[in-house]
Write a protein that holds these residues in place. Structure first.
Motif, PDB file in Angstrom:
ATOM      1  N   ARG A 100       0.854  -1.192   0.000  1.00  0.00           N
ATOM      2  CA  ARG A 100       0.000   0.000   0.000  1.00  0.00           C
ATOM      3  C   ARG A 100       0.879   1.228   0.000  1.00  0.00           C
ATOM      4  N   ASP A 101       0.630   2.118  -0.960  1.00  0.00           N
ATOM      5  CA  ASP A 101       1.285   3.428  -0.976  1.00  0.00           C
ATOM      6  C   ASP A 101       0.192   4.480  -0.926  1.00  0.00           C
ATOM      7  N   ILE A 102       0.026   5.114   0.229  1.00  0.00           N
ATOM      8  CA  ILE A 102      -1.073   6.025   0.547  1.00  0.00           C
ATOM      9  C   ILE A 102      -2.385   5.235   0.430  1.00  0.00           C
ATOM     10  N   ALA A 103      -3.189   5.485  -0.618  1.00  0.00           N
ATOM     11  CA  ALA A 103      -4.464   4.767  -0.738  1.00  0.00           C
ATOM     12  C   ALA A 103      -4.468   3.817  -1.931  1.00  0.00           C
ATOM     13  N   THR A 104      -3.308   3.520  -2.475  1.00  0.00           N
ATOM     14  CA  THR A 104      -3.211   2.673  -3.660  1.00  0.00           C
ATOM     15  C   THR A 104      -2.545   1.349  -3.309  1.00  0.00           C
ATOM     16  N   ILE A 105      -3.179   0.252  -3.724  1.00  0.00           N
ATOM     17  CA  ILE A 105      -2.601  -1.075  -3.554  1.00  0.00           C
ATOM     18  C   ILE A 105      -2.016  -1.519  -4.888  1.00  0.00           C
ATOM     19  N   THR A 106      -0.768  -1.922  -4.897  1.00  0.00           N
ATOM     20  CA  THR A 106      -0.134  -2.422  -6.116  1.00  0.00           C
ATOM     21  C   THR A 106       0.573  -3.736  -5.823  1.00  0.00           C
ATOM     22  N   ASN A 107       0.738  -4.527  -6.859  1.00  0.00           N
ATOM     23  CA  ASN A 107       1.587  -5.714  -6.774  1.00  0.00           C
ATOM     24  C   ASN A 107       3.041  -5.299  -6.932  1.00  0.00           C
ATOM     25  N   TYR A 108       3.938  -6.171  -6.482  1.00  0.00           N
ATOM     26  CA  TYR A 108       5.352  -5.907  -6.724  1.00  0.00           C
ATOM     27  C   TYR A 108       6.086  -7.207  -7.012  1.00  0.00           C
ATOM     28  N   PHE A 109       7.267  -7.068  -7.618  1.00  0.00           N
ATOM     29  CA  PHE A 109       8.178  -8.197  -7.817  1.00  0.00           C
ATOM     30  C   PHE A 109       9.596  -7.660  -7.788  1.00  0.00           C
ATOM     31  N   LEU A 110      10.532  -8.546  -7.531  1.00  0.00           N
ATOM     32  CA  LEU A 110      11.944  -8.159  -7.451  1.00  0.00           C
ATOM     33  C   LEU A 110      12.754  -8.964  -8.460  1.00  0.00           C
ATOM     34  N   ILE A 111      13.712  -8.299  -9.082  1.00  0.00           N
ATOM     35  CA  ILE A 111      14.671  -8.954  -9.965  1.00  0.00           C
ATOM     36  C   ILE A 111      16.043  -8.804  -9.324  1.00  0.00           C
ATOM     37  N   GLY A 112      16.688  -9.930  -9.056  1.00  0.00           N
ATOM     38  CA  GLY A 112      17.946  -9.922  -8.312  1.00  0.00           C
ATOM     39  C   GLY A 112      19.193  -9.763  -9.170  1.00  0.00           C
ATOM     40  N   ASN A 113      20.316 -10.167  -8.561  1.00  0.00           N
ATOM     41  CA  ASN A 113      21.635 -10.061  -9.204  1.00  0.00           C
ATOM     42  C   ASN A 113      22.010  -8.612  -9.481  1.00  0.00           C
ATOM     43  N   GLY A 114      21.794  -7.760  -8.492  1.00  0.00           N
ATOM     44  CA  GLY A 114      22.132  -6.349  -8.628  1.00  0.00           C
ATOM     45  C   GLY A 114      21.607  -5.567  -7.445  1.00  0.00           C
ATOM     46  N   GLN A 115      21.152  -4.358  -7.704  1.00  0.00           N
ATOM     47  CA  GLN A 115      20.685  -3.464  -6.640  1.00  0.00           C
ATOM     48  C   GLN A 115      19.628  -4.099  -5.759  1.00  0.00           C
ATOM     49  N   ALA A 116      18.696  -4.834  -6.358  1.00  0.00           N
ATOM     50  CA  ALA A 116      17.581  -5.391  -5.578  1.00  0.00           C
ATOM     51  C   ALA A 116      18.005  -6.504  -4.640  1.00  0.00           C
ATOM     52  N   ASP A 117      19.237  -7.003  -4.752  1.00  0.00           N
ATOM     53  CA  ASP A 117      19.704  -7.993  -3.777  1.00  0.00           C
ATOM     54  C   ASP A 117      19.658  -7.418  -2.368  1.00  0.00           C
ATOM     55  N   LEU A 118      19.844  -6.096  -2.268  1.00  0.00           N
ATOM     56  CA  LEU A 118      19.769  -5.443  -0.960  1.00  0.00           C
ATOM     57  C   LEU A 118      18.344  -5.377  -0.432  1.00  0.00           C
ATOM     58  N   TYR A 119      17.355  -5.526  -1.314  1.00  0.00           N
ATOM     59  CA  TYR A 119      15.959  -5.428  -0.914  1.00  0.00           C
ATOM     60  C   TYR A 119      15.352  -6.791  -0.614  1.00  0.00           C
ATOM     61  N   MET A 120      16.111  -7.857  -0.863  1.00  0.00           N
ATOM     62  CA  MET A 120      15.608  -9.207  -0.662  1.00  0.00           C
ATOM     63  C   MET A 120      16.022  -9.753   0.695  1.00  0.00           C
ATOM     64  N   VAL A 121      15.251 -10.675   1.206  1.00  0.00           N
ATOM     65  CA  VAL A 121      15.631 -11.383   2.428  1.00  0.00           C
ATOM     66  C   VAL A 121      16.749 -12.352   2.059  1.00  0.00           C
ATOM     67  N   GLN A 122      17.920 -12.130   2.619  1.00  0.00           N
ATOM     68  CA  GLN A 122      19.079 -12.973   2.343  1.00  0.00           C
ATOM     69  C   GLN A 122      19.377 -13.855   3.550  1.00  0.00           C
ATOM     70  N   ASP A 123      20.238 -14.815   3.346  1.00  0.00           N
ATOM     71  CA  ASP A 123      20.615 -15.735   4.427  1.00  0.00           C
ATOM     72  C   ASP A 123      21.692 -15.080   5.288  1.00  0.00           C
ATOM     73  N   VAL A 124      21.265 -14.075   6.064  1.00  0.00           N
ATOM     74  CA  VAL A 124      22.152 -13.311   6.948  1.00  0.00           C
ATOM     75  C   VAL A 124      21.456 -13.151   8.288  1.00  0.00           C
ATOM     76  N   PRO A 125      22.173 -12.728   9.322  1.00  0.00           N
ATOM     77  CA  PRO A 125      21.484 -12.436  10.598  1.00  0.00           C
ATOM     78  C   PRO A 125      20.448 -11.327  10.406  1.00  0.00           C
ATOM     79  N   HIS A 126      19.290 -11.497  11.052  1.00  0.00           N
ATOM     80  CA  HIS A 126      18.186 -10.561  10.845  1.00  0.00           C
ATOM     81  C   HIS A 126      17.903  -9.747  12.104  1.00  0.00           C
ATOM     82  N   GLY A 127      17.588  -8.478  11.878  1.00  0.00           N
ATOM     83  CA  GLY A 127      17.147  -7.629  12.969  1.00  0.00           C
ATOM     84  C   GLY A 127      15.680  -7.849  13.280  1.00  0.00           C
TER      85      GLY A 127
END
Length: 398
Positions: free
Chosen positions: A120-147
């Motif tokens: 949800r962004d303000i009052a709009t619901i959208t779908n999303y997807f991620l493409i890895g092997n680059g910048q979006a690797d930082l946006y993905m859940v990786q096998d690292v310690p989690h906060g």
């Protein structure tokens, strides 16, 4: 007795079937399908439709007029009808990123029924997807310690209400006695305390940067910047309302004056370092506006300041006479007499606030105030703000 058992068994089976009907209602359509070459195929089942379209930020942007001027909006493309009423479209090869999109069936806007991942962004619901092997690797859940991400209520006497924060504590916080620096991360107009963890992927970004040794372990506090709200819509008493772009008590000085209530709560509740050089503040758009004026109004509070596509003094309502916004030159002089360790400004080349940011930088340049400037492609979009966080956070608390 046997009949009773049979009736009970049949009743329970019918309840289980009803509860799981969504399982049987799902089809075998895959959408979106990320292909090996990083193109993406979308499929929408709409056998009675005469037109099906996808609107997404991975398509060439379209220009639309708003009260704030001409801005970029996601592009739109038509799908082709195939067998059995399934409409299909395959994108061009896409760079690594997080993308948002919506579906239009005969001009009716909806979501992709085959994609459960939504924001949800303000009052709009959208779908999303991620493409890895680059910048979006930082946006993905990786096998690292989690906060840990917590929704925390605090008392705000300045605004006269209990309010909510989203707080990220880094991996290891609960099991250590260590004290941590704090980043206060602010959302834009229409957003709330959920925006940065949902659209901004802040928790994944911080987990991955910290695990890679690129950022210091830190606590990240994400407040609600709408002074009339206790919490995000639907998540506070009497708040089942439609989210709106501009909310009361946002750019009238109230949030800036109430900010010490947040700092006081954080420093009482969490193990944090309590000096200027262990506090940072940054935000996008309206949150950049708040960061600018909070850091200038309290010049000894923050050693690091980040303005992401920030609104400037030109966005202040002319009727507003709050002392928070008066005499900015004098406030900046005081702030830069003992300057922040980092004053960071980022803006997209086609952002509708680009000219305002140029003017603000001239104001800083005329006085010789040092800052770091980053210019990116694109406009007033989350894609830029996520990038800015990945670049700003590694520079903190060094």
């Amino acid at each position: 007795m046997k009949k009773i058992v049979l009736y009970v068994g049949a009743f329970l089976f019918s309840i289980a079937g009803y509860a799981q009907q969504a399982l049987w209602g799902g089809g075998d359509i895959v959408s979106p399908q990320i292909n090996k070459d990083n193109s993406v195929t979308f499929r929408i089942l709409a056998p009675k439709a005469s037109k099906v379209e996808i609107e997404g930020d991975f398509l060439p942007a379209q220009k639309i007029k708003t009260p704030f001027g001409e801005v970029e909006a996601p592009g739109r493309v038509q799908l082709k009808e195939g067998k059995n009423g399934v409409w299909e479209y395959t994108s061009s090869i896409l760079p690594s990123e997080m993308y948002n999109y919506s579906v239009y069936v005969n001009d009716f806007k909806t979501t992709d029924p085959s994609n459960v991942y939504q924001n949800r962004d303000i009052a709009t619901i959208t779908n999303y997807f991620l493409i890895g092997n680059g910048q979006a690797d930082l946006y993905m859940v990786q096998d690292v310690p989690h906060g840990t991400v917590s929704k925390v209520w605090y008392n705000c006497p300045t605004l006269g209400m209990e309010r909510r924060l989203t707080v990220y504590t880094p991996a290891g916080y609960e099991s250590s006695n260590k004290k941590y620096p704090v980043l206060y991360l602010l959302h834009g107009a229409g957003g709330d305390e959920n925006a940065w963890v949902e659209q901004g992927r802040a928790a994944q970004i911080m987990d991955n940067l910290i695990a890679q040794g690129k950022a210091e372990p830190m606590i990240v506090v994400m407040p609600n910047g709408n002074g009339a709200q206790q919490a995000a819509p639907g998540e506070a008493p009497n708040s089942m309302v439609k989210p709106q772009f501009m909310n009361p008590k946002t750019m009238d000085g109230e949030i800036e004056k109430a900010f010490p209530d947040i700092i006081k709560f954080v420093e009482k509740t969490y193990r944090v370092k309590k000096d200027k050089n262990n506090r940072a503040i940054c935000g996008l758009s309206m949150g950049g506006f708040h960061s600018l004026y909070i850091s200038a109004y309290y010049p000894n509070k923050f050693g690091y300041v980040g303005l992401f596509s920030a609104a400037t003094s030109k966005q202040i309502n002319n009727k507003n006479t709050s002392d928070v916004y008066e005499n900015l030159d004098q406030k900046l002089a005081t702030q830069f007499s003992n300057p922040p360790r980092l004053y960071w400004i980022g803006i997209g080349k086609t952002d509708f606030l680009y000219k305002d940011n140029i003017d603000f930088r001239k104001q800083l340049d005329e006085k010789g105030y040092k800052y770091t400037y980053v210019e990116t492609d694109g406009g007033h979009i989350w894609r830029n703000w996520r990038v800015y966080l990945t670049e700003f956070a590694p520079l903190l608390f060094k």
